[in-house]
Design a protein around this motif. Structure first.
Motif, mmCIF file in Angstrom:
data_model
loop_
_atom_site.group_PDB
_atom_site.id
_atom_site.type_symbol
_atom_site.label_atom_id
_atom_site.label_comp_id
_atom_site.label_asym_id
_atom_site.label_seq_id
_atom_site.Cartn_x
_atom_site.Cartn_y
_atom_site.Cartn_z
ATOM 1 N N ASN A 65 46.528 91.709 89.353
ATOM 2 C CA ASN A 65 45.170 92.066 89.756
ATOM 3 C C ASN A 65 45.185 92.921 91.023
ATOM 4 O OD1 ASN A 65 42.360 92.067 89.656
ATOM 5 N ND2 ASN A 65 42.179 90.173 90.826
ATOM 6 N N ARG A 98 43.215 101.495 91.594
ATOM 7 C CA ARG A 98 41.830 101.895 91.305
ATOM 8 C C ARG A 98 41.180 102.530 92.532
ATOM 9 N NH1 ARG A 98 36.947 97.600 89.904
ATOM 10 N NH2 ARG A 98 35.309 99.140 89.512
ATOM 11 N N ILE A 102 41.145 95.511 99.477
ATOM 12 C CA ILE A 102 42.129 96.589 99.396
ATOM 13 C C ILE A 102 42.188 97.353 100.718
ATOM 14 C CG2 ILE A 102 42.655 98.798 98.289
ATOM 15 C CD1 ILE A 102 43.418 96.320 96.643
ATOM 16 N N ARG A 145 46.439 96.492 90.167
ATOM 17 C CA ARG A 145 45.429 97.224 89.404
ATOM 18 C C ARG A 145 44.305 97.715 90.310
ATOM 19 N NH1 ARG A 145 44.561 93.679 85.852
ATOM 20 N NH2 ARG A 145 42.745 92.671 86.815
ATOM 21 N N ASN A 146 43.827 96.839 91.190
ATOM 22 C CA ASN A 146 42.737 97.223 92.089
ATOM 23 C C ASN A 146 43.203 98.225 93.143
ATOM 24 O OD1 ASN A 146 39.968 95.776 91.812
ATOM 25 N ND2 ASN A 146 41.473 94.194 91.293
ATOM 26 N N THR A 190 31.686 92.137 92.729
ATOM 27 C CA THR A 190 33.143 92.049 92.592
ATOM 28 C C THR A 190 33.818 93.318 93.086
ATOM 29 O OG1 THR A 190 32.953 90.548 90.699
ATOM 30 C CG2 THR A 190 35.035 91.712 90.952
ATOM 31 N N HIS A 191 33.238 94.460 92.750
ATOM 32 C CA HIS A 191 33.758 95.747 93.231
ATOM 33 C C HIS A 191 33.753 95.783 94.754
ATOM 34 C CE1 HIS A 191 34.162 100.280 92.888
ATOM 35 N NE2 HIS A 191 33.768 100.143 94.146
ATOM 36 N N ASN A 250 36.489 93.415 96.232
ATOM 37 C CA ASN A 250 37.831 93.968 96.028
ATOM 38 C C ASN A 250 38.072 95.201 96.903
ATOM 39 O OD1 ASN A 250 38.669 92.046 94.170
ATOM 40 N ND2 ASN A 250 37.930 93.212 92.409
ATOM 41 N N GLU A 251 37.020 95.986 97.130
ATOM 42 C CA GLU A 251 37.148 97.165 97.991
ATOM 43 C C GLU A 251 37.463 96.750 99.431
ATOM 44 O OE1 GLU A 251 34.731 101.387 98.668
ATOM 45 O OE2 GLU A 251 33.747 99.698 97.683
#
Length: 288
Positions: A266, A273, A238, A269-270, A230-231, A234-235
């Protein structure tokens, strides 16, 4: 499939080998090899993975990677369309340093040089005036032969050992965890994500593609990439969102959904992050 431990010894008869890349799109899979590699991307854009680092690249990008460091580059989707008129141009330099013996590397005068080599093991991205200076020397290296070519390479490394204008790509302590089978499997997963990150990506479907249960896949992926699946997804999303934020005609809401997120909360937030600021602040800073 070609072996993903790329052997460059067949072309690296000398200490340095330079090739010019001129293709429609990048197609090499995730791979690593036993030599150092310097890539000057003169025309192209997309995303690159070096070790556990994911970042956008564009025209003028300059990186150096150490031996046995897994890496792969993907162009933006437009490059792979049948009627695309885009192209990729790059200068790639492979080089060995095994001719530098322990007596040389142990000398007090080369302490900074050794520090640079340690950073290159993680991959480095060069920027600023130092990049301009490296490119100037690289152009001289391209037309040189024999000892002069080695002198130009050492000049590049000497220049970089005295500057702070580079950023390490992989995290501290990153080591290549892959064997041949691992690289092929991870490459398949990377390709799937890069082709589908703007849509919904099912963890269960991805695990099935890797012939694993969901639990086994999650453990496997984190063990090989040092981040959760998931990381990773999402990376990638982004990174793509950052590129879209340069477009004044798109709202942040539109960018959120075009990047593969299904709600603004979401997405925000990401974004904070990974980028450490909000999408609104990022867009505002572009206008300063």
């Amino acid at each position: 499939m070609q072996p993903l431990l790329f052997e460059t010894k067949t072309v690296l008869q000398e200490s340095i080998f330079v090739k010019e890349v001129n293709v429609k799109c990048l197609t090499n899979p995730l791979h690593f090899h036993n030599e150092y590699e310097m890539v000057w991307m003169t025309k192209s854009n997309g995303r690159r993975i070096v070790g556990d680092s994911i970042a956008n690249f564009s025209e003028g990008d300059l990186i150096i990677m150490g031996p046995n460091l897994p890496h792969v580059m993907y162009n933006d989707k437009e490059y792979y369309e049948s009627d695309s008129d885009r192209e990729v141009k790059a200068i790639v330099t492979y080089f060995r340093l095994d001719w530098l013996n322990d007596n040389f590397l142990g000398a007090n005068e080369v302490g900074k040089f050794n520090d640079l080599l340690k950073d290159i093991q993680r991959g480095i991205h060069i920027y600023g005036k130092s990049k301009t200076q490296v490119v100037t020397i690289l152009n001289q290296l391209l037309i040189s032969t024999g000892l002069k070519r080695i002198i130009h390479l050492l000049s590049i490394l000497d220049l970089l050992s005295g500057t702070k204008e580079y950023k390490c790509l992989s995290s501290t302590g990153y080591t290549n965890p892959h064997n041949q089978k691992d690289v092929q499997r991870i490459d398949k997963i990377y390709n799937y994500v890069m082709n589908n990150f703007t849509q919904n990506i099912s963890l269960e479907q991805t695990a099935a593609m890797a012939n694993m249960t969901t639990a086994s896949f999650c453990k496997y992926f984190k063990g090989r990439t040092q981040k959760t699946f998931t990381h990773f997804v999402n990376e990638v999303r982004i990174g793509y969102a950052c590129k879209l934020l340069y477009n004044d005609h798109l709202t942040i809401s539109q960018i959120c959904f075009q990047s593969g997120f299904n709600n603004l909360t979401n997405f925000n937030r990401n974004f904070k992050r990974f980028i450490k600021i909000s999408p609104s602040d990022f867009k505002r800073n572009l206008k300063l």
